[in-house]
Design a protein around this motif. Structure first.
Motif, short mmCIF file in Angstrom:
data_model
loop_
_atom_site.label_atom_id
_atom_site.label_comp_id
_atom_site.label_asym_id
_atom_site.label_seq_id
_atom_site.Cartn_x
_atom_site.Cartn_y
_atom_site.Cartn_z
N GLU A 161 0.82 -1.21 0.00
CA GLU A 161 0.00 0.00 0.00
C GLU A 161 0.85 1.26 0.00
N GLU A 162 1.92 1.28 0.79
CA GLU A 162 2.73 2.49 0.95
C GLU A 162 3.71 2.71 -0.18
N THR A 163 4.19 1.62 -0.82
CA THR A 163 5.29 1.77 -1.77
C THR A 163 5.05 1.14 -3.13
N GLY A 164 4.04 0.25 -3.27
CA GLY A 164 3.82 -0.44 -4.53
C GLY A 164 4.76 -1.60 -4.77
N VAL A 165 5.47 -2.03 -3.72
CA VAL A 165 6.50 -3.06 -3.86
C VAL A 165 6.04 -4.37 -3.23
N GLU A 166 6.29 -5.48 -3.95
CA GLU A 166 6.04 -6.81 -3.41
C GLU A 166 7.35 -7.36 -2.85
N ILE A 167 7.27 -8.04 -1.70
CA ILE A 167 8.48 -8.48 -1.02
C ILE A 167 8.40 -9.95 -0.64
#
Length: 261
Positions: A161-167
């Motif tokens: 939600e905050e960064t658009g990044v999947e981890i």
């Protein structure tokens, strides 16, 4: 202290729309102007949401409401509501105080659980964000754990939600308790998988991957409590983590973290 109990009736299929609207507009507007979110709950049928906010006095509540109504974010929220149609069917609120005739009818939670993540990419750069309501510092992305959500699910959701990044997660590097606010934060270490970093509207003003080390960390993370978490994650010793259900026992997930070479 007074507590405002706000109840929203929604269509179950609108839950995702409402959650996005809440995190993008309602939550940051209240926090920015001085309110404190005690908790937010969704019922089993997913057609009712309860949020409880804390204010120092009724006077502070009215001041905050006036400031919100005069804000640009409020205007954007009203526009977004019209764009999405009716996000909720109806809403109502009431107030609870610590001096109510029957205070046993309500006890605010003593603790809130949050998560944040020390996320690195293939070059070893660290993912940092700058929040609108904490613009004096950068920090690791994260946020509050929702009801019925594991902390592992929460860190994935918050970072997306905050960064658009999947981890992908490596392990837990520390647990930190803010005794003043009653917030306990669990910090994960993880690695970038995919996604193009971007700010979240009205939540994060800046999202970057950057080189971070003991020498330069003060330039980026200016608040001491956030800096110590990043330093611990930088030199990680991992803690085991397990999520489970009881009666009957069901293991949901478990990992102990990698050992850095």
């Amino acid at each position: 202290m007074i507590y405002r109990r706000k109840t929203y009736k929604i269509k179950p299929e609108k839950l995702d729309d409402f959650n996005h609207f809440f995190h993008t507009y309602l939550y940051p507007n209240q926090i920015q102007h001085g309110a404190r979110l005690i908790g937010r709950w969704v019922n089993e049928n997913k057609d009712e949401i309860l949020a409880i906010w804390e204010y120092s006095s009724m006077e502070q509540y009215h001041q905050i409401e006036q400031q919100i109504k005069n804000s640009e974010r409020f205007k954007r929220a009203e526009e977004k509501r019209k764009e999405l149609g009716e996000i909720y069917i109806e809403s109502h609120q009431d107030f609870l105080t610590t001096t109510a005739p029957d205070p046993s009818t309500y006890h605010p939670p003593k603790h809130t659980m949050s998560v944040s993540g020390y996320i690195t990419n293939t070059e070893g750069d660290v993912l940092l964000v700058r929040n609108f309501h904490r613009s004096d510092t950068m920090e690791m992305p994260g946020g509050q754990v929702e009801v019925d959500e594991t902390i592992e699910e929460a860190i994935h959701r918050e970072i997306m939600e905050e960064t658009g990044v999947e981890i992908q997660l490596i392990g837990i590097t520390g647990i930190y308790q803010n005794v003043t606010s009653g917030v306990t934060c669990v910090v994960f270490r993880g690695e970038y998988v995919s996604g193009e970093q971007r700010p979240a509207e009205n939540e994060t003003s800046e999202v970057i991957f950057t080189k971070l080390n003991h020498e330069n960390i003060h330039r980026f993370i200016t608040r001491e409590q956030f800096r110590s978490r990043a330093l611990d994650a930088m030199d990680a010793n991992y803690l085991p983590y397990e999520a489970f259900k009881a009666r009957p026992y069901e293991l949901i997930s478990r990992f102990e973290g990698k050992k850095d070479n």
